[in-house]
Design an enzyme around this catalytic site. Sequence first.
Site, PDB file in Angstrom:
ATOM      1  N   ASP A  42       0.827  -1.212   0.000  1.00  0.00           N
ATOM      2  CA  ASP A  42       0.000   0.000   0.000  1.00  0.00           C
ATOM      3  C   ASP A  42       0.858   1.257   0.000  1.00  0.00           C
ATOM      4  O   ASP A  42       0.381   2.334   0.385  1.00  0.00           O
ATOM      5  CB  ASP A  42      -0.919   0.006   1.220  1.00  0.00           C
ATOM      6  CG  ASP A  42      -2.331  -0.444   0.865  1.00  0.00           C
ATOM      7  OD1 ASP A  42      -2.552  -0.832  -0.288  1.00  0.00           O
ATOM      8  OD2 ASP A  42      -3.217  -0.403   1.740  1.00  0.00           O
ATOM      9  N   ASP A  50      -7.635  -6.783  13.777  1.00  0.00           N
ATOM     10  CA  ASP A  50      -7.263  -8.117  14.245  1.00  0.00           C
ATOM     11  C   ASP A  50      -8.147  -8.561  15.411  1.00  0.00           C
ATOM     12  O   ASP A  50      -8.640  -9.691  15.439  1.00  0.00           O
ATOM     13  CB  ASP A  50      -5.783  -8.153  14.637  1.00  0.00           C
ATOM     14  CG  ASP A  50      -5.382  -6.947  15.472  1.00  0.00           C
ATOM     15  OD1 ASP A  50      -6.269  -6.157  15.872  1.00  0.00           O
ATOM     16  OD2 ASP A  50      -4.176  -6.791  15.735  1.00  0.00           O
TER      17      ASP A  50
END
Length: 749
Positions: free
Chosen positions: A287, A440
Amino acid sequence: MAPFGWWSGGGARENHHRAPPAAVVVTMENPNWSFAEIEAPMEEDFLSPINRSKAKMKGRNAKQLTWVLLLKAHRAAGCLSSLAATAFGLANAVKRRVRSGRTDSDEEILIINQNKVELSRVRTRVFYSLIKVALWLSMLLLCFELAAYFKGWDFGGAKLGFEGFFSSPFVVKDLFGLVYSKWVMIRVKYLAPPLQFLANACTVLFMIQSLDRLMLCLGCLWIRMRKIKPVAKVGVDLESGDGDGYFPMVLVQIPMCNEREVYQQSIEAVCNLDWPKSKILIQILDDSDDPTTQLLIQEEVLKWQSEGANIVYRHRVIRDGYKAGNLKSAMNCSYVKDYEFVAIFDADFQPNSDFLKRTVSHFKDNEEVGLVQARWSFVNKDENLLTRLQNINLAFHFEVEQQVNGIFINFFGFNGTAGVWRIKALEESGGWLERTTVEDMDIAVRAHLHGWKFVFLNDVECQCELPESYETYRKQQHRWHSGPMQLFRLCLPDILRSKISIWKKSNLILLFFLLRKLILPFYSFTLFCIILPMTMFIPEAELPAWVVCYIPAMMSFLNIMPAPRSFPFIVPYLLFENTMSVTKFNAMISGLFQLGSAYEWVVTKKSGRSSEGDLVLLTVQEKEMKHQRGSSEPLISDVKEEIVKQAVQKASKKKKKHNRMYLKEFLLALLLLTAAARSLLTAQGIHFYFLLFQGVSFLLTDQRCNQSGRDPGEGREIGPFEVELACCYRKRSLEWEEIISVPLSRYLD
């Protein structure tokens, strides 16, 4: 000369062994004679040999004592001068930072909100203003109490005998006495009761959290004594062949963003995983918004492709959702349906070659397991005091929290990396979502609500880096403590409606979220940074010494047990944890009430020490191998030209070096030191020392930050030597003499 003859001869020779005696100067009238210096008789000459030796020892001991006292006085004077110099240095540093305007009140941060990434300025004025008001009030009260103390009015505790005070005639003698009497009445009737109630409530929360930590430690001790650990139902042996072993299709993902310092070591580590080439695919999910970094990562991927690794490079044009969006986009690829498991590693993680063999085997014949999490180990845990203190926290997190929760309840928070997921579990849980900064933990909670079990392997380690600067660590902790509160607000209805047992719901709500994510930062900041200083100015509300000293010391001892080599740092650890409570409390409030800074996302900067430290060894090995890669040579030249161009551009822009001053930490330091001065009036020993050292730790933390002279929000600057270092490391074909010319000490410090 006859009268002086008995001083000559042997007597004169003996006197050379004694201490220097007094001297007599005799002037001779005869011009042929010169000035002579002779020794006068001493009292020791008339003593016996035994008494003479005693007199010698007595004189020698007196001189030694004098020298020792002088040495101690010299050291004390040096200590006082150094303290004065340090105080002046701190004052000058604060003055420079205030003048330069570099504070933490205004920060540019990355906001992720409803699939939109934008740059925003967050002003945390409310929290700062409250601390500022508390500081000014404390200083005013300190002056007030000092004036009363010097008038002889001793009001140091809760039992003061106010009846006599209010009826005594001296109260109305002057205006100050009248005002002070009203202040005492107000604090006794109106301020002390609510403050005492809040202190008692925080003490109860403190005891509950300490009990929870004690139970976790007992659970860890039980696991060690019984040698309990997850056991795989099948052993993986690559030498036995694909037919006999358990080799499912595994997808390996490495999400990264401008990870120029560490991308090589992570790609190399995953490409060397001991797994059949036909059963593994590596995705490099880049990214990066820096074109040079993109070219470097592409070149590294091409290099490993040419060496036979099954690796692909992906770059998103629209970078929505940051890491969660990056993983979600990669899971939407058509070929993902051919794979059963996905292993995720951050850019600074270096798994061992047997990582997949030791983790994937736990999925065999156990369809309820959705996640296998490995433990982190740190290549730079001894780099400085900050990394040592972080190692204490994370060692307790993995050794105690993760292991105990994994063994007894089969649930824990996914650490975001160094774990293997069953793709079916991800899909049934809704996949990756961009709604919080802790994607997460989000996927772990949703998978737990769908009935999936987790396995934690404490004996499988994956190397990574710890933040080496306070600025980086502070931003990381802000994200880690604001995200869980965002997630709690979003997941609470789903938890209540889920079909899991009441015990699991209670554990998830009361222990996982409320006690360990909300109550812990709340009481640690409120009790030790607000209530304790206030009790010095309102002595009718008391905090016992066991709350201030003994219980925190015991909890610090329990926290440090998984890292026994860190026992010498137990006191700095206790003080630093209270210092970090400001950041954690601010982050918790931001996440709970959805304030602007709750969506702050800053990439944790890495130093890449593990890869740079191996540079010389790799170069020597490549010199022996004489490995040349002619096919990729044009691309390397382009990359080098781009790096040199960028280095010249950055070198032309001379940036003014500055340090950042954290106003909240600085003001709290002054508040605690003011309260410490007030505690001297009531002779509260433990409270005084705690407030003094805690205030100094706040002050040192504020002054220690960001010493590199580089804006922490920016990437690493590239110098001319680093250009050559990066290029020779990628090409791996330079001679040893060329490597010697590179100043490696700046990277290996």
